[in-house]
Design a protein around this motif. Structure first.
Motif, PDB file in Angstrom:
ATOM      1  N   THR A 180      39.471  40.355  41.327  1.00 52.43           N
ATOM      2  CA  THR A 180      38.315  40.452  42.298  1.00 52.43           C
ATOM      3  C   THR A 180      38.494  39.593  43.471  1.00 52.43           C
ATOM      4  O   THR A 180      39.275  38.952  43.445  1.00 52.43           O
ATOM      5  CB  THR A 180      37.045  39.922  41.317  1.00 52.43           C
ATOM      6  OG1 THR A 180      37.004  38.546  41.207  1.00 52.43           O
ATOM      7  CG2 THR A 180      36.714  40.674  40.111  1.00 52.43           C
ATOM      8  N   LEU A 181      37.593  39.836  44.392  1.00 50.06           N
ATOM      9  CA  LEU A 181      37.677  38.952  45.597  1.00 50.06           C
ATOM     10  C   LEU A 181      37.417  37.621  45.206  1.00 50.06           C
ATOM     11  O   LEU A 181      37.962  36.641  45.962  1.00 50.06           O
ATOM     12  CB  LEU A 181      36.581  39.569  46.658  1.00 50.06           C
ATOM     13  CG  LEU A 181      36.631  38.897  48.039  1.00 50.06           C
ATOM     14  CD1 LEU A 181      38.010  39.098  48.509  1.00 50.06           C
ATOM     15  CD2 LEU A 181      35.513  39.521  48.878  1.00 50.06           C
TER      16      LEU A 181
ATOM     17  N   ALA B 269      39.832  31.862  44.941  1.00 48.87           N
ATOM     18  CA  ALA B 269      40.040  30.960  44.070  1.00 48.87           C
ATOM     19  C   ALA B 269      41.592  30.586  43.996  1.00 48.87           C
ATOM     20  O   ALA B 269      41.882  29.258  44.035  1.00 48.87           O
ATOM     21  CB  ALA B 269      39.667  31.281  42.366  1.00 48.87           C
ATOM     22  N   LYS B 270      42.368  31.423  44.156  1.00 47.28           N
ATOM     23  CA  LYS B 270      43.755  31.462  44.366  1.00 47.28           C
ATOM     24  C   LYS B 270      44.136  30.771  45.592  1.00 47.28           C
ATOM     25  O   LYS B 270      44.946  29.672  45.808  1.00 47.28           O
ATOM     26  CB  LYS B 270      44.438  32.798  44.477  1.00 47.28           C
ATOM     27  CG  LYS B 270      45.127  33.396  42.994  1.00 47.28           C
ATOM     28  CD  LYS B 270      46.418  32.850  42.663  1.00 47.28           C
ATOM     29  CE  LYS B 270      46.741  33.728  41.291  1.00 47.28           C
ATOM     30  NZ  LYS B 270      47.875  32.821  40.869  1.00 47.28           N
TER      31      LYS B 270
ATOM     32  N   PHE C 180      49.814  37.351  48.217  1.00 45.81           N
ATOM     33  CA  PHE C 180      49.154  37.738  46.879  1.00 45.81           C
ATOM     34  C   PHE C 180      49.175  38.953  46.858  1.00 45.81           C
ATOM     35  O   PHE C 180      48.983  39.994  47.670  1.00 45.81           O
ATOM     36  CB  PHE C 180      47.760  37.014  47.124  1.00 45.81           C
ATOM     37  CG  PHE C 180      47.727  35.775  47.331  1.00 45.81           C
ATOM     38  CD1 PHE C 180      47.790  34.763  46.465  1.00 45.81           C
ATOM     39  CD2 PHE C 180      47.697  35.333  48.461  1.00 45.81           C
ATOM     40  CE1 PHE C 180      47.914  33.359  46.710  1.00 45.81           C
ATOM     41  CE2 PHE C 180      47.400  33.750  48.762  1.00 45.81           C
ATOM     42  CZ  PHE C 180      47.725  32.692  48.065  1.00 45.81           C
ATOM     43  N   TRP C 181      49.321  39.523  45.404  1.00 40.99           N
ATOM     44  CA  TRP C 181      49.201  40.707  45.071  1.00 40.99           C
ATOM     45  C   TRP C 181      47.828  40.832  44.376  1.00 40.99           C
ATOM     46  O   TRP C 181      47.259  39.677  43.950  1.00 40.99           O
ATOM     47  CB  TRP C 181      50.085  40.916  43.754  1.00 40.99           C
ATOM     48  CG  TRP C 181      51.505  41.328  44.132  1.00 40.99           C
ATOM     49  CD1 TRP C 181      52.604  40.654  43.987  1.00 40.99           C
ATOM     50  CD2 TRP C 181      51.948  42.438  44.775  1.00 40.99           C
ATOM     51  NE1 TRP C 181      53.830  40.983  44.441  1.00 40.99           N
ATOM     52  CE2 TRP C 181      53.494  42.308  45.054  1.00 40.99           C
ATOM     53  CE3 TRP C 181      51.553  43.510  45.382  1.00 40.99           C
ATOM     54  CZ2 TRP C 181      54.245  43.244  45.418  1.00 40.99           C
ATOM     55  CZ3 TRP C 181      52.246  44.663  45.916  1.00 40.99           C
ATOM     56  CH2 TRP C 181      53.800  44.271  46.083  1.00 40.99           C
ATOM     57  N   GLY C 182      47.068  41.647  44.636  1.00 37.58           N
ATOM     58  CA  GLY C 182      45.593  42.088  43.625  1.00 37.58           C
ATOM     59  C   GLY C 182      46.055  42.732  42.227  1.00 37.58           C
ATOM     60  O   GLY C 182      47.282  43.129  42.091  1.00 37.58           O
TER      61      GLY C 182
ATOM     62  N   ASP D 239      36.827  47.040  42.713  1.00 35.69           N
ATOM     63  CA  ASP D 239      37.193  45.927  43.266  1.00 35.69           C
ATOM     64  C   ASP D 239      38.507  46.017  44.111  1.00 35.69           C
ATOM     65  O   ASP D 239      38.800  44.903  44.956  1.00 35.69           O
ATOM     66  CB  ASP D 239      37.694  44.609  42.335  1.00 35.69           C
ATOM     67  CG  ASP D 239      36.231  44.385  41.510  1.00 35.69           C
ATOM     68  OD1 ASP D 239      35.545  43.694  42.193  1.00 35.69           O
ATOM     69  OD2 ASP D 239      36.217  44.568  40.401  1.00 35.69           O
ATOM     70  N   LEU D 240      39.151  47.127  44.222  1.00 37.84           N
ATOM     71  CA  LEU D 240      40.398  47.416  44.880  1.00 37.84           C
ATOM     72  C   LEU D 240      40.199  47.371  46.445  1.00 37.84           C
ATOM     73  O   LEU D 240      41.009  46.675  47.187  1.00 37.84           O
ATOM     74  CB  LEU D 240      41.031  48.645  44.617  1.00 37.84           C
ATOM     75  CG  LEU D 240      41.367  48.478  43.110  1.00 37.84           C
ATOM     76  CD1 LEU D 240      42.235  49.837  42.438  1.00 37.84           C
ATOM     77  CD2 LEU D 240      42.058  47.103  42.314  1.00 37.84           C
ATOM     78  N   GLU D 241      39.291  47.991  46.866  1.00 41.86           N
ATOM     79  CA  GLU D 241      39.030  47.897  48.226  1.00 41.86           C
ATOM     80  C   GLU D 241      38.669  46.868  48.824  1.00 41.86           C
ATOM     81  O   GLU D 241      39.058  46.277  50.027  1.00 41.86           O
ATOM     82  CB  GLU D 241      38.045  49.151  48.655  1.00 41.86           C
ATOM     83  CG  GLU D 241      37.865  49.028  50.123  1.00 41.86           C
ATOM     84  CD  GLU D 241      36.914  50.413  50.588  1.00 41.86           C
ATOM     85  OE1 GLU D 241      36.709  50.754  51.880  1.00 41.86           O
ATOM     86  OE2 GLU D 241      36.285  50.844  49.507  1.00 41.86           O
TER      87      GLU D 241
END
Length: 456
Positions: free
Chosen positions: A112-113, A118-119, A133-135, A144-146
């Motif tokens: 999620t965004l 948080a990362k 970063f990868w999602g 959540d991907l977009e």
């Protein structure tokens, strides 16, 4: 990231001079000039320079910094397994100047965004190298991907079989195709842990300390069947797909045929599959356990050939560390131990050494581990020595030896499948945007949307 006002790096160079500089795929003498953290020119070796110059010994290579697109940092949430400070110090020590963090093993995962934010908050002020970063694509998060894509993740990772952590479940057939369709719409990339859950469930997996028994529990068919599913998904949706950590050479022909057909697929393998072999792995040694597994010598040779032939595109560490408690869970029972090889610091040196022993030049190693990986994820200002590119550079001395001692490695937990090995070659200097210090304030967080173009 930026330094406090009035401070400056203690080893920022205006140029690096070497007799064996990798430029446009070939080694030649050159002076690489640096301005504002980027390569400003590739000049004759006697080019005059104003400012500090790093003179590289004649026998050593000056190469683009490694871009490792498969690293599990695990922070936040499992920082006792690994964290940004320790992972990026290990990367710097091993010639890795950019890494891309995987979306799982942290809590929350990057699905999620909010998970991405948080990362990024956890990484701030802790980066000795640059990090992107990868999602993650998991059941129920297509919406959540977009937002993750717009925030700059470089693509999305999914599993087709259980990941090992509850917060990152696998996609079933319908979920996989739905996520692929969204990735195709976004023009992004889906990277896939390709092992088939039905094959894994049907394989024998009794409690055992024997590596041979663990190998039987992760058969080649688990990879070949899953690779077929990935390729079929790419055909159906038009999505770009990438097969992660290929360990079974039996999938090579499938991939080669799909590539010839025009399927948009790329493939990676890992140093442990290229440098280690099942027959030499002792029983009850969980430092060698990973999924998919390290297979036999003949398989290793076929993976090398697939690299040389261009069917396998890149080599990445799949650095997946854990605590001694997790690795030794079950008292040597390999079915219970955490699966993952911690190889971020030594993977590049190990592959370069193994390649040299096979008569394969360091030029190809740099293509597999720097230029190719950078291009895979759209970081075209990385992984090359060219005007306009970031001055991310590594010096590899092929006349020196790396004596691997797990306790001396910079990653958090002193466990390594390479412990005790003597590798031909040593990384002697790493520069991130022209700076040689492993400085936790120097690394930057990268996104897809702010990667500059490099035309050279």
């Amino acid at each position: 990231m930026s330094r406090a006002a009035g401070t400056a790096p203690t080893s920022a160079y205006a140029a690096v001079r070497a007799r064996q500089v990798l430029v446009d795929g070939a080694l030649r003498p050159a002076t690489v000039t640096i301005a504002d953290g980027r390569v400003s020119g590739v000049e004759p070796v006697d080019h005059p320079v104003v400012g500090p110059v790093l003179d590289v010994p004649a026998a050593a290579y000056l190469l683009p910094g490694v871009v490792d697109t498969h690293v599990h940092v695990n922070e936040p949430g499992r920082t006792h397994w690994e964290g940004f400070a320790t992972a990026t110090r290990a990367a710097h020590a091993g010639g890795v100047t950019t890494l891309v963090d995987m979306p799982l093993n942290s809590v929350p995962p990057t699905t999620t965004l909010a998970g991405l934010r948080a990362k990024q908050a956890a990484a701030a002020g802790q980066l000795a190298v640059d990090v992107a970063f990868w999602g993650g694509a998991v059941p129920g998060n297509v919406a959540d991907l977009e937002p993750l894509h717009e925030a700059g993740v470089l693509g999305f990772k999914c599993f087709l079989s259980p990941s090992g952590v509850d917060e990152f479940p696998p996609l079933d057939a319908a979920g996989f195709e739905e996520a692929l369709a969204e990735v195709a719409r976004l023009g992004s990339l889906m990277v896939v842990h390709a092992e088939d859950p039905e094959v894994l469930d049907a394989a024998p997996h009794p409690p055992s300390r024997a590596y041979a028994d663990f190998l039987l529990s992760r058969p080649d068919e688990a990879e070949t069947r899953a690779v077929r599913r990935v390729l079929d998904g790419a055909r159906a949706t038009g999505a770009r797909v990438h097969v992660l950590h290929l360990s079974s050479a039996r999938a090579v022909d499938l991939l080669a045929d799909a590539r010839a057909e025009g399927v948009p697929v790329t493939v990676e393998t890992c140093p442990h599959y290229l440098c280690l072999e099942a027959d030499a792995i002792p029983d009850a040694a969980p430092e060698f356990k990973c999924c998919p597994p390290i297979r036999d010598r003949a398989n290793r040779e076929q993976l090398w050939q697939a690299l040389v032939d261009g069917v396998v595109d890149v080599v990445v560490s799949d650095h997946s560390p854990a605590t001694a408690e997790e690795k030794s869970r079950g008292g040597g029972d390999l079915q219970q131990a955490w699966g993952g090889v911690a190889g971020l610091e030594v993977g590049f040196t190990a592959v370069a050494a193994e390649a040299a022993a096979r008569g394969i030049g360091v030029e190809r190693v740099a293509r597999w581990m720097a230029t190719g990986t950078a291009d895979l994820v759209g970081l075209h200002h990385k992984g090359r020595i060219a005007p306009g590119a970031d001055a991310d550079l590594v010096v590899l001395d092929p006349t020196a030896t790396t004596e691997v001692r797990a306790a001396a490695l910079a990653h958090r937990n002193p466990i390594s499948a390479y412990d005790g090995m003597a590798l031909a070659g040593r990384v002697t200097r790493t520069l991130v945007r022209g700076v040689a210090d492993a400085d936790p304030t120097h690394g930057r967080m990268l996104t897809r949307v702010d990667a500059p173009a490099v035309t050279a």
